[in-house]
Scaffold this motif. Structure first.
Motif, mmCIF file in Angstrom:
data_model
loop_
_atom_site.group_PDB
_atom_site.id
_atom_site.type_symbol
_atom_site.label_atom_id
_atom_site.label_comp_id
_atom_site.label_asym_id
_atom_site.label_seq_id
_atom_site.Cartn_x
_atom_site.Cartn_y
_atom_site.Cartn_z
ATOM 1 N N ARG A 62 0.826 -1.209 0.000
ATOM 2 C CA ARG A 62 0.000 0.000 0.000
ATOM 3 C C ARG A 62 0.864 1.265 0.000
ATOM 4 O O ARG A 62 0.474 2.285 -0.542
ATOM 5 C CB ARG A 62 -0.908 0.030 1.230
ATOM 6 C CG ARG A 62 -1.699 -1.228 1.427
ATOM 7 C CD ARG A 62 -3.085 -1.100 0.848
ATOM 8 N NE ARG A 62 -3.886 -2.262 1.187
ATOM 9 C CZ ARG A 62 -4.226 -3.198 0.314
ATOM 10 N NH1 ARG A 62 -3.824 -3.110 -0.926
ATOM 11 N NH2 ARG A 62 -4.965 -4.221 0.675
ATOM 12 N N LYS A 63 2.023 1.197 0.647
ATOM 13 C CA LYS A 63 2.894 2.366 0.763
ATOM 14 C C LYS A 63 3.813 2.546 -0.442
ATOM 15 O O LYS A 63 4.173 3.658 -0.784
ATOM 16 C CB LYS A 63 3.771 2.256 2.017
ATOM 17 C CG LYS A 63 3.013 2.141 3.308
ATOM 18 C CD LYS A 63 2.584 3.476 3.787
ATOM 19 C CE LYS A 63 1.938 3.320 5.150
ATOM 20 N NZ LYS A 63 1.041 4.392 5.447
ATOM 21 N N ALA A 64 4.220 1.445 -1.055
ATOM 22 C CA ALA A 64 5.198 1.517 -2.142
ATOM 23 C C ALA A 64 4.558 1.017 -3.439
ATOM 24 O O ALA A 64 3.523 1.526 -3.840
ATOM 25 C CB ALA A 64 6.431 0.698 -1.769
ATOM 26 N N ASN A 65 5.192 0.025 -4.046
ATOM 27 C CA ASN A 65 4.657 -0.541 -5.289
ATOM 28 C C ASN A 65 4.936 -2.035 -5.317
ATOM 29 O O ASN A 65 5.505 -2.591 -4.386
ATOM 30 C CB ASN A 65 5.245 0.173 -6.515
ATOM 31 C CG ASN A 65 6.749 0.081 -6.572
ATOM 32 O OD1 ASN A 65 7.350 -0.892 -6.143
ATOM 33 N ND2 ASN A 65 7.373 1.115 -7.109
ATOM 34 N N ASN A 66 4.548 -2.670 -6.414
ATOM 35 C CA ASN A 66 4.674 -4.116 -6.529
ATOM 36 C C ASN A 66 6.125 -4.576 -6.445
ATOM 37 O O ASN A 66 6.433 -5.562 -5.778
ATOM 38 C CB ASN A 66 4.037 -4.598 -7.833
ATOM 39 C CG ASN A 66 3.936 -6.106 -7.920
ATOM 40 O OD1 ASN A 66 4.192 -6.824 -6.964
ATOM 41 N ND2 ASN A 66 3.556 -6.586 -9.080
ATOM 42 N N ALA A 67 7.016 -3.881 -7.121
ATOM 43 C CA ALA A 67 8.422 -4.296 -7.138
ATOM 44 C C ALA A 67 9.022 -4.260 -5.736
ATOM 45 O O ALA A 67 9.704 -5.206 -5.319
ATOM 46 C CB ALA A 67 9.222 -3.410 -8.091
ATOM 47 N N VAL A 68 8.781 -3.195 -5.012
ATOM 48 C CA VAL A 68 9.321 -3.067 -3.651
ATOM 49 C C VAL A 68 8.743 -4.145 -2.744
ATOM 50 O O VAL A 68 9.469 -4.804 -1.989
ATOM 51 C CB VAL A 68 9.037 -1.655 -3.088
ATOM 52 C CG1 VAL A 68 9.400 -1.568 -1.621
ATOM 53 C CG2 VAL A 68 9.774 -0.599 -3.895
ATOM 54 N N ALA A 69 7.436 -4.358 -2.817
ATOM 55 C CA ALA A 69 6.792 -5.367 -1.974
ATOM 56 C C ALA A 69 7.267 -6.776 -2.330
ATOM 57 O O ALA A 69 7.439 -7.618 -1.444
ATOM 58 C CB ALA A 69 5.282 -5.264 -2.097
ATOM 59 N N THR A 70 7.496 -7.029 -3.601
ATOM 60 C CA THR A 70 7.965 -8.352 -4.033
ATOM 61 C C THR A 70 9.372 -8.618 -3.535
ATOM 62 O O THR A 70 9.659 -9.700 -3.014
ATOM 63 C CB THR A 70 7.904 -8.459 -5.563
ATOM 64 O OG1 THR A 70 6.551 -8.288 -5.982
ATOM 65 C CG2 THR A 70 8.426 -9.781 -6.046
ATOM 66 N N VAL A 71 10.261 -7.654 -3.684
ATOM 67 C CA VAL A 71 11.632 -7.816 -3.188
ATOM 68 C C VAL A 71 11.628 -7.984 -1.673
ATOM 69 O O VAL A 71 12.357 -8.821 -1.121
ATOM 70 C CB VAL A 71 12.515 -6.618 -3.627
ATOM 71 C CG1 VAL A 71 13.860 -6.638 -2.920
ATOM 72 C CG2 VAL A 71 12.691 -6.625 -5.134
ATOM 73 N N ALA A 72 10.786 -7.224 -0.995
ATOM 74 C CA ALA A 72 10.685 -7.346 0.459
ATOM 75 C C ALA A 72 10.170 -8.725 0.863
ATOM 76 O O ALA A 72 10.682 -9.328 1.815
ATOM 77 C CB ALA A 72 9.782 -6.256 1.023
ATOM 78 N N ASP A 73 9.180 -9.237 0.157
ATOM 79 C CA ASP A 73 8.659 -10.574 0.458
ATOM 80 C C ASP A 73 9.719 -11.648 0.223
ATOM 81 O O ASP A 73 9.846 -12.580 1.014
ATOM 82 C CB ASP A 73 7.412 -10.876 -0.364
ATOM 83 C CG ASP A 73 6.155 -10.266 0.218
ATOM 84 O OD1 ASP A 73 6.107 -10.055 1.443
ATOM 85 O OD2 ASP A 73 5.210 -10.014 -0.548
ATOM 86 N N ALA A 74 10.453 -11.528 -0.859
ATOM 87 C CA ALA A 74 11.511 -12.501 -1.137
ATOM 88 C C ALA A 74 12.612 -12.406 -0.076
ATOM 89 O O ALA A 74 13.108 -13.434 0.412
ATOM 90 C CB ALA A 74 12.092 -12.279 -2.530
ATOM 91 N N GLY A 75 12.992 -11.199 0.285
ATOM 92 C CA GLY A 75 13.993 -11.021 1.333
ATOM 93 C C GLY A 75 13.521 -11.527 2.680
ATOM 94 O O GLY A 75 14.285 -12.153 3.434
ATOM 95 N N LEU A 76 12.267 -11.264 2.990
ATOM 96 C CA LEU A 76 11.689 -11.763 4.240
ATOM 97 C C LEU A 76 11.648 -13.289 4.244
ATOM 98 O O LEU A 76 11.929 -13.920 5.270
ATOM 99 C CB LEU A 76 10.283 -11.191 4.432
ATOM 100 C CG LEU A 76 9.554 -11.574 5.707
ATOM 101 C CD1 LEU A 76 10.314 -11.064 6.935
ATOM 102 C CD2 LEU A 76 8.148 -11.003 5.693
ATOM 103 N N THR A 77 11.334 -13.879 3.112
ATOM 104 C CA THR A 77 11.340 -15.341 2.997
ATOM 105 C C THR A 77 12.727 -15.896 3.292
ATOM 106 O O THR A 77 12.883 -16.834 4.081
ATOM 107 C CB THR A 77 10.910 -15.782 1.583
ATOM 108 O OG1 THR A 77 9.620 -15.260 1.299
ATOM 109 C CG2 THR A 77 10.909 -17.286 1.446
#
Length: 123
Positions: A62-77
């Protein structure tokens, strides 16, 4: 159906889809690579999903965009599985963690696109 009930159904549908999609990817790959009981892999995947849902999908997307959220999800994983592997003494190599994180990131990219398209329609 009133608006709040409809919104609740949409949120639950998105959450259930995430649980099925990422729960499948994580549980199968962790089970395969770490050679642990499937129930343990599934429990780890479900615990991860709750954190990833709130951090990646409800807040960051909601705060950023798809690319940022995707990289964050992969990093969190990667970070979550690295910590879980160290704590539970799973035999996961760096390469295996990276493969799992990339698979989750790939799935999250399309999942986020779905979330954003549903949000545009329901707003």
């Amino acid at each position: 159906m009133d608006a709040r009930r409809k919104d609740g159904c949409i949120v639950l549908t998105k959450f259930a889809l995430k649980m099925v999609l990422n729960g499948f990817i994580l549980s199968v790959l962790v089970y395969w690579y770490a050679d642990i009981p499937y129930v343990n892999a599934l429990a780890a995947a479900l615990a991860f999903m709750a954190a990833a849902w709130f951090i990646g999908d409800l807040w960051l997307l909601r705060k950023a965009n798809n690319a940022v959220a995707t990289v964050a999800d992969a990093g969190l994983t990667f970070a979550y599985l690295w910590a879980a592997a160290a704590f539970f003494r799973w035999d996961l190599t760096f390469d295996e963690l990276l493969v799992i994180a990339l698979f989750v990131g790939f799935a999250e990219w399309f999942f986020h696109r779905y979330i954003m398209s549903v949000d545009k329609v329901t707003l």
